[in-house]
Each structure stands twice: as C-alpha cells, then as structure tokens.
Design a protein around this motif. Structure first.
Motif, PDB file in Angstrom:
ATOM      1  N   GLU A 102       0.852  -1.178   0.000  1.00  0.00           N
ATOM      2  CA  GLU A 102       0.000   0.000   0.000  1.00  0.00           C
ATOM      3  C   GLU A 102       0.894   1.235   0.000  1.00  0.00           C
ATOM      4  OE1 GLU A 102      -3.674   1.980   2.597  1.00  0.00           O
ATOM      5  OE2 GLU A 102      -2.583   0.230   3.350  1.00  0.00           O
ATOM      6  N   LEU A 103       0.536   2.187  -0.860  1.00  0.00           N
ATOM      7  CA  LEU A 103       1.267   3.444  -0.923  1.00  0.00           C
ATOM      8  C   LEU A 103       0.513   4.479  -0.099  1.00  0.00           C
ATOM      9  CD1 LEU A 103       2.081   3.546  -4.749  1.00  0.00           C
ATOM     10  CD2 LEU A 103       3.399   2.500  -2.901  1.00  0.00           C
ATOM     11  N   LYS A 104       1.133   4.944   0.952  1.00  0.00           N
ATOM     12  CA  LYS A 104       0.529   5.941   1.820  1.00  0.00           C
ATOM     13  C   LYS A 104       0.945   7.331   1.333  1.00  0.00           C
ATOM     14  CE  LYS A 104      -1.501   3.349   5.002  1.00  0.00           C
ATOM     15  NZ  LYS A 104      -2.949   3.420   5.297  1.00  0.00           N
ATOM     16  N   ASP A 106       2.235  10.812   0.768  1.00  0.00           N
ATOM     17  CA  ASP A 106       3.149  11.664   1.529  1.00  0.00           C
ATOM     18  C   ASP A 106       3.639  10.976   2.799  1.00  0.00           C
ATOM     19  OD1 ASP A 106       2.822  13.716  -0.348  1.00  0.00           O
ATOM     20  OD2 ASP A 106       1.015  14.419   0.679  1.00  0.00           O
ATOM     21  N   SER A 107       3.712   9.653   2.750  1.00  0.00           N
ATOM     22  CA  SER A 107       4.133   8.915   3.944  1.00  0.00           C
ATOM     23  C   SER A 107       5.158   7.867   3.554  1.00  0.00           C
ATOM     24  CB  SER A 107       2.910   8.289   4.620  1.00  0.00           C
ATOM     25  OG  SER A 107       3.289   7.568   5.773  1.00  0.00           O
ATOM     26  N   ALA A 108       4.784   6.592   3.669  1.00  0.00           N
ATOM     27  CA  ALA A 108       5.747   5.519   3.452  1.00  0.00           C
ATOM     28  C   ALA A 108       5.120   4.433   2.596  1.00  0.00           C
ATOM     29  CB  ALA A 108       6.211   4.947   4.797  1.00  0.00           C
ATOM     30  N   ILE A 109       5.918   3.423   2.298  1.00  0.00           N
ATOM     31  CA  ILE A 109       5.452   2.248   1.577  1.00  0.00           C
ATOM     32  C   ILE A 109       5.182   1.156   2.607  1.00  0.00           C
ATOM     33  CG2 ILE A 109       6.026   0.556  -0.195  1.00  0.00           C
ATOM     34  CD1 ILE A 109       8.099   2.674  -1.207  1.00  0.00           C
ATOM     35  N   HIS A 110       3.952   0.703   2.671  1.00  0.00           N
ATOM     36  CA  HIS A 110       3.555  -0.288   3.659  1.00  0.00           C
ATOM     37  C   HIS A 110       3.449  -1.652   2.982  1.00  0.00           C
ATOM     38  CE1 HIS A 110       1.854   2.622   6.872  1.00  0.00           C
ATOM     39  NE2 HIS A 110       2.702   3.259   6.078  1.00  0.00           N
ATOM     40  N   ILE A 111       4.142  -2.624   3.533  1.00  0.00           N
ATOM     41  CA  ILE A 111       4.076  -3.993   3.013  1.00  0.00           C
ATOM     42  C   ILE A 111       3.617  -4.909   4.142  1.00  0.00           C
ATOM     43  CG2 ILE A 111       5.373  -5.897   1.995  1.00  0.00           C
ATOM     44  CD1 ILE A 111       7.263  -3.879   0.785  1.00  0.00           C
ATOM     45  N   SER A 112       2.548  -5.645   3.879  1.00  0.00           N
ATOM     46  CA  SER A 112       2.009  -6.590   4.864  1.00  0.00           C
ATOM     47  C   SER A 112       2.219  -8.012   4.347  1.00  0.00           C
ATOM     48  CB  SER A 112       0.512  -6.344   5.098  1.00  0.00           C
ATOM     49  OG  SER A 112       0.293  -5.056   5.630  1.00  0.00           O
ATOM     50  N   ILE A 113       2.910  -8.810   5.144  1.00  0.00           N
ATOM     51  CA  ILE A 113       3.160 -10.211   4.804  1.00  0.00           C
ATOM     52  C   ILE A 113       2.282 -11.065   5.715  1.00  0.00           C
ATOM     53  CG2 ILE A 113       4.925 -11.949   4.385  1.00  0.00           C
ATOM     54  CD1 ILE A 113       5.457  -9.327   2.935  1.00  0.00           C
ATOM     55  N   ARG A 114       1.373 -11.827   5.139  1.00  0.00           N
ATOM     56  CA  ARG A 114       0.418 -12.591   5.928  1.00  0.00           C
ATOM     57  C   ARG A 114       0.825 -14.051   6.033  1.00  0.00           C
ATOM     58  NH1 ARG A 114      -2.172  -8.519   8.465  1.00  0.00           N
ATOM     59  NH2 ARG A 114      -3.030  -7.031   6.981  1.00  0.00           N
ATOM     60  N   ASN A 115       0.709 -14.560   7.231  1.00  0.00           N
ATOM     61  CA  ASN A 115       0.861 -15.992   7.523  1.00  0.00           C
ATOM     62  C   ASN A 115       2.183 -16.555   6.995  1.00  0.00           C
ATOM     63  OD1 ASN A 115       0.193 -18.468   8.591  1.00  0.00           O
ATOM     64  ND2 ASN A 115      -1.107 -19.074   6.880  1.00  0.00           N
ATOM     65  N   VAL A 116       3.257 -16.065   7.571  1.00  0.00           N
ATOM     66  CA  VAL A 116       4.571 -16.657   7.306  1.00  0.00           C
ATOM     67  C   VAL A 116       4.716 -17.868   8.220  1.00  0.00           C
ATOM     68  CG1 VAL A 116       7.057 -16.272   7.301  1.00  0.00           C
ATOM     69  CG2 VAL A 116       5.504 -14.383   6.766  1.00  0.00           C
ATOM     70  N   THR A 117       4.748 -19.039   7.654  1.00  0.00           N
ATOM     71  CA  THR A 117       4.919 -20.261   8.457  1.00  0.00           C
ATOM     72  C   THR A 117       6.364 -20.719   8.322  1.00  0.00           C
ATOM     73  OG1 THR A 117       4.221 -21.681   6.621  1.00  0.00           O
ATOM     74  CG2 THR A 117       2.514 -20.933   8.151  1.00  0.00           C
ATOM     75  N   ALA A 118       6.961 -21.023   9.456  1.00  0.00           N
ATOM     76  CA  ALA A 118       8.367 -21.433   9.454  1.00  0.00           C
ATOM     77  C   ALA A 118       8.579 -22.462  10.550  1.00  0.00           C
ATOM     78  CB  ALA A 118       9.281 -20.232   9.672  1.00  0.00           C
ATOM     79  N   ILE A 250       5.002  10.644  -3.201  1.00  0.00           N
ATOM     80  CA  ILE A 250       4.276   9.381  -3.027  1.00  0.00           C
ATOM     81  C   ILE A 250       2.794   9.711  -2.984  1.00  0.00           C
ATOM     82  CG2 ILE A 250       3.793   7.421  -1.538  1.00  0.00           C
ATOM     83  CD1 ILE A 250       6.588   7.388  -0.637  1.00  0.00           C
ATOM     84  N   LYS A 251       2.071   9.183  -3.956  1.00  0.00           N
ATOM     85  CA  LYS A 251       0.623   9.293  -3.991  1.00  0.00           C
ATOM     86  C   LYS A 251       0.028   7.897  -3.807  1.00  0.00           C
ATOM     87  CE  LYS A 251       0.466  13.733  -4.971  1.00  0.00           C
ATOM     88  NZ  LYS A 251      -0.094  14.727  -4.022  1.00  0.00           N
ATOM     89  N   ALA A 252      -1.269   7.845  -3.594  1.00  0.00           N
ATOM     90  CA  ALA A 252      -1.912   6.548  -3.413  1.00  0.00           C
ATOM     91  C   ALA A 252      -1.844   5.700  -4.678  1.00  0.00           C
ATOM     92  CB  ALA A 252      -3.376   6.739  -2.994  1.00  0.00           C
ATOM     93  N   SER A 253      -1.641   6.330  -5.831  1.00  0.00           N
ATOM     94  CA  SER A 253      -1.661   5.607  -7.099  1.00  0.00           C
ATOM     95  C   SER A 253      -0.306   5.554  -7.804  1.00  0.00           C
ATOM     96  CB  SER A 253      -2.692   6.229  -8.047  1.00  0.00           C
ATOM     97  OG  SER A 253      -2.425   7.610  -8.224  1.00  0.00           O
ATOM     98  N   TYR A 254       0.696   6.274  -7.308  1.00  0.00           N
ATOM     99  CA  TYR A 254       2.000   6.195  -7.957  1.00  0.00           C
ATOM    100  C   TYR A 254       3.092   6.735  -7.039  1.00  0.00           C
ATOM    101  CZ  TYR A 254       1.473  11.219  -9.050  1.00  0.00           C
ATOM    102  OH  TYR A 254       1.296  12.576  -8.969  1.00  0.00           O
ATOM    103  N   ILE A 255       4.325   6.377  -7.423  1.00  0.00           N
ATOM    104  CA  ILE A 255       5.540   6.885  -6.788  1.00  0.00           C
ATOM    105  C   ILE A 255       6.334   7.605  -7.869  1.00  0.00           C
ATOM    106  CG2 ILE A 255       7.626   6.264  -5.529  1.00  0.00           C
ATOM    107  CD1 ILE A 255       6.264   3.587  -4.873  1.00  0.00           C
TER     108      ILE A 255
END
Length: 506
Positions: A102-104, A106-118, A250-255
């Motif tokens: 997700e591009l926030k 004027d903020s940062a780049i958010h990356i969510s990794i779901r269910n990492v099994t190890a 950084i916009k919601a639709s582009y960098i």
C-alpha cells in the motif's frame, strides 16, 4: 535514469530505488522541479506486480538471519533453579501465504506479509538443581512451529543526494509458536515448562534478528540497484548524474522521483537551471514512465561528439547497397565516375559530424540538426588512400523512435540536405551537376536511414550490454513533445534475476 531499467530487481530494489519519503539530509532549491532532467513514475499496478517477489526477499531474510544462542534461567517450585539454552537455531520449511503493498500518500510504503509459516530447529540444553535432585544437564533436539504476520513500513532517507532505505519499522505478530521436543508432538510437563518461559524470549529474538536482516537485505538491494542504474547511464567517459534533484512524491496511485539528468564528461557537466516538467504530463495508465528532458539528451549527443563517437565507416556490401539504391543509367554513370572503376571492397566511405548535433523535440519526433562530412577513399595497394570525393552538408532530419523485440529502431520521417562543400576527383571543375545531385539524393534517401540504423544498432548493443534485454518490456511507447520525450511501458518481472542476486549476495 531511475532507468530501471533500470531497474527492476526485486520488490525492495524498485520500491526503494525509485523514491525516498524523507529528504531531511538533502537540501533542494525552492522550486519543486528546478534542475530536473529525468523523472521516473511507477504506478500502483507496477508496485502490485513487484510485490509478488516479496516472498523471495522475506525468505532470504529469514534464511540468512543469524540467530544467536538463547539462554536463561528461572526458579521453579520443587525443581529449584532451572537453566536453559537454545543453540544451533535454523529455519526450515518457510512459506508465505500472501503479501500486500500500500502506498501511503506523503508517507511511506507499507508492506504486509500474511501468515509466514516457518519451522525452527535446534538444540535445547537444560539443567536444574533442586532440593531432592543432583545437578543434571540434558540436551534434546527441538522444533518450533510458528505462524507469523509481518508488517513493514519502508521509510527512505536522502543521504548525499542518494536513497538510503530504513526498514527498521518492522513488526512481527505471532499467531502460533509451538515447541516440540525430540519429535514428540504430545504435551508433556517438560515441553509445557519450557514453552511457558522460553516463548517470550524467543519472540523478541526472532523479531530482532529477522527485522535486522530484512533491513540489511533492503540496504543491499538498494545499493545494488543504484549501482546498476548508474552503470546503465554510463559509457566509457560519459555518464548521466541520476542523483535526486528534488523531493519525490508518493501518492496513493504512484511513486515519482526526480533526478538531475545532467551529463558528466571530462570533469565537466551540463547545467540545467530550470525544467519544463509538470506532474500533469504523466498519466497513470501504464506501469512505468520515464520523462526525459531535451537538455539531457542533447547534452548526451554533444558529449558523444566530443568523445569522437559520431563516426561511421562503410565498405563492401554495405557501401554497394547504398550506392546502388536505384538501378538507373544516371546512377550507374555517377557511381562509375566516383569510384573510378574500383570495387566496393577496395573503397571506404567515412561519415562524421563536424560540429555538435543540435537535438530538439517536437510532436513529430526528434529534430536533429548537424553539420556532416562525407569522404570516399579508394584503397590502393602500397599507396596512400586516394580521396575520390569529399563533401560537407547541413542536415536536418526528423526521427521517430520505437522499441520492439528488444531492439531500438530509429526511423527518419523527414529530412533536408544542403551541400556546403563538394570536391570530386572525377569532376575537379565542378561543372557536372549530375554527381552532386546524385550524392544529395543518395544521402537523403539511403544515407540518413543507414546512419540512423547504425546508431540504433549501436545503442541497442550498449543497452543490452547493460542487461536491458533480460527484462520483459511490454508495449513500450516513445512519445515526443515540445522540449521533452516520454517513455511509457508495462513490464513483466524476471524472477530468476532476483533469485540469482540473492544467492550470490547473501
């Protein structure tokens, strides 16, 4: 040029290499795009595509993390003091369910990794000394099943006009952390004992080491992509300055990132004080955009001229192809007189620029103006070459560029030739206009296309030597407008390049 092309080695390498979100360490002028010669925009569809490679980066971070031995002790009723240690911790059977980006604005780049099994494996050593027991120490193999969510907030800092990523804003959420001893899957007092007071310490260690390794991988990939980009826009003594020219967006639709784009040659650089760039010039319908100023590309042509690269030699079949473009009696007589009956293999035609080419961009294409010399020499055995023809002309050509099947193509759509100097040994008095007319027509109809084709071939070879041909570039468009050119494209990501890089670098 942000050129990904430069461009596209992994989720982090692109996301981190194109932009930064904090520029406190860099000082820019008061004008938002002043000094901007190159702009790169990556839209949300590209970020989503690249995010598919996140699994490779996260897996590399987990596997490359160096987990320290974990030790501790506590007092237990009846058992007395219990000491423990976990050593030789390794990661096996790692998988990731899904990843989201997700591009926030004027903020940062958010990356969510779901269910990492190890599955973590290692050795558990423990000992205790109670009121009724002698001091004993035991070692057993253990396995820890885990299920983790990972949240990354990628902040990028500007250091010395270059991107420096900060992925330390990293969170691990544990949904499962189950300890198995010696392969025993059934609960027991020993397993329950150690699970209760080891799990908290283990979570802290895993978070610290995994997040530290992710930050290290991000740094490594970013440094690699910056080096790759710098190398892509460098040829021998000519280079393009791709350091940041202003705060990125950084916009919601582009960098979007903005780069100086000045040309560096022999310890000097071209100056660009103002820029005609505006964000409205780029859309969001394609994955990747490059905006290139007229100044940057014209400066590249000037540097190539000063470096002596704008020279072309033709002989043999290629020379024959040019001079026999029309099978007419007038053409045959002119050729016979120019070459004095010698074969094309015993002759050479040299074409070179006499002055720096002037390049301007218009909707019709790139308009190139140059003063050019043409010399045809006859090679005589044991003697100095005989100059059969020498001419200078002012050439103006409008050229359109396309890229397809991993090749750059340059097509002249309009041209004019004005002869300034004409010397021919077959007509020293210059009283026969047929040869001059033939040469002027030959240059317009065949010579200019041949020169542009040779330049396109040379540029294709240069770009492929920088590994551009390894990328899947989809439906690229090269659009010229007054004062600038836009390259827009979609792309497919070559996953094997990222895997090879991670294997070699980590």
């Amino acid at each position: 040029m942000c050129w990904a092309a430069r461009m596209m080695l992994g989720t982090f390498s692109i996301l981190l290499g194109l932009v930064h979100t904090a520029a406190a360490a860099c000082e820019f002028g008061p004008f938002p795009y002043r000094g901007t010669g190159i702009v790169c925009r990556m839209t949300k569809p590209a970020a989503l595509l690249l995010n598919q490679e996140t699994a490779q980066v996260i897996q590399a971070a987990f596997r490359n993390a160096k987990f320290p031995n974990i030790t501790g002790e506590r007092s237990m009723r009846l058992l007395g003091r219990v000491a423990y240690g976990l050593s030789n911790i390794q990661v096996n059977d790692l998988s990731i369910e899904r990843s989201e980006v997700e591009l926030k604005e004027d903020s940062a780049i958010h990356i969510s990794i779901r269910n990492v099994t190890a599955l973590f494996k290692g050795t558990l050593t423990y000992g205790y000394a109670g009121a009724w027991f002698l001091q004993l120490f035991h070692s057993v193999d253990f396995e820890i099943e885990s299920s983790i969510d990972l949240q990354l907030n990628i902040n990028l800092m500007c250091q010395k006009d270059q991107v420096a990523p900060d992925a330390s804003d990293c969170y691990l959420t544990f949904h499962k952390l189950t300890l198995h001893l010696q392969g025993d899957k059934q609960p027991g007092w020993l397993k329950q004992l150690f699970t209760d007071f080891i799990s908290f310490t283990l979570k802290l260690v895993l978070k610290r080491e995994v997040c530290k390794e992710i930050n290290a991988v991000a740094q490594t990939l970013t440094n690699f992509i910056i080096d790759l980009a710098a190398n892509f826009v460098r040829d021998k003594g000519i280079a393009v300055d791709i350091s940041l020219a202003s705060d990125p967006i950084i916009k919601a639709s582009y960098i979007e990132s903005h780069h100086k784009g000045t040309v560096l040659y022999q310890n000097s650089s071209s100056l660009l004080s103002d820029s005609v760039f505006s964000p409205s010039l780029l859309t969001e319908s394609r994955m990747l955009y490059f905006w290139l100023s007229e100044h940057s590309l014209s400066s590249l042509a000037a540097a190539a001229f000063l470096d002596g690269q704008l020279v072309l030699n033709l002989r043999g079949d290629k020379l024959q192809e040019l001079f026999e473009m029309e099978d007419t009696e007038v053409q045959q007589k002119a050729v016979q007189r120019i070459f004095q009956g010698t074969s094309y293999n015993d002759s050479v035609a040299k074409v070179w620029s006499l002055s720096q080419p002037q390049i301007s961009f218009q909707p019709e294409g790139a308009v190139v103006r140059s003063s050019v010399a043409v010399e045809i020499s006859i090679l005589l055995a044991g003697e100095e070459p005989l100059v059969a023809l020498y001419m200078e002309e002012e050439i103006t050509a409008t050229i359109q560029a396309t890229y397809a099947e991993k090749k750059l193509m340059l097509q002249p759509v309009d041209s004019s030739v004005v002869i300034k100097v004409f010397k021919c040994t077959a007509d020293p008095s210059g009283e026969d206009p047929s040869i001059q007319s033939f040469m002027q027509n030959m240059i317009s109809v065949a010579g200019i296309p041949e020169v542009t084709s040779s330049i396109a071939s040379a540029l294709t070879s240069l770009m492929n030597s920088k590994r551009l041909d390894l990328f899947d570039i989809i439906n690229p468009e090269i659009i010229t407008r007054k004062g600038y050119v836009i390259v827009q494209l979609d792309f497919g990501f070559p996953s094997h390049l990222l895997l090879n890089f991670l294997e070699k670098s980590l």
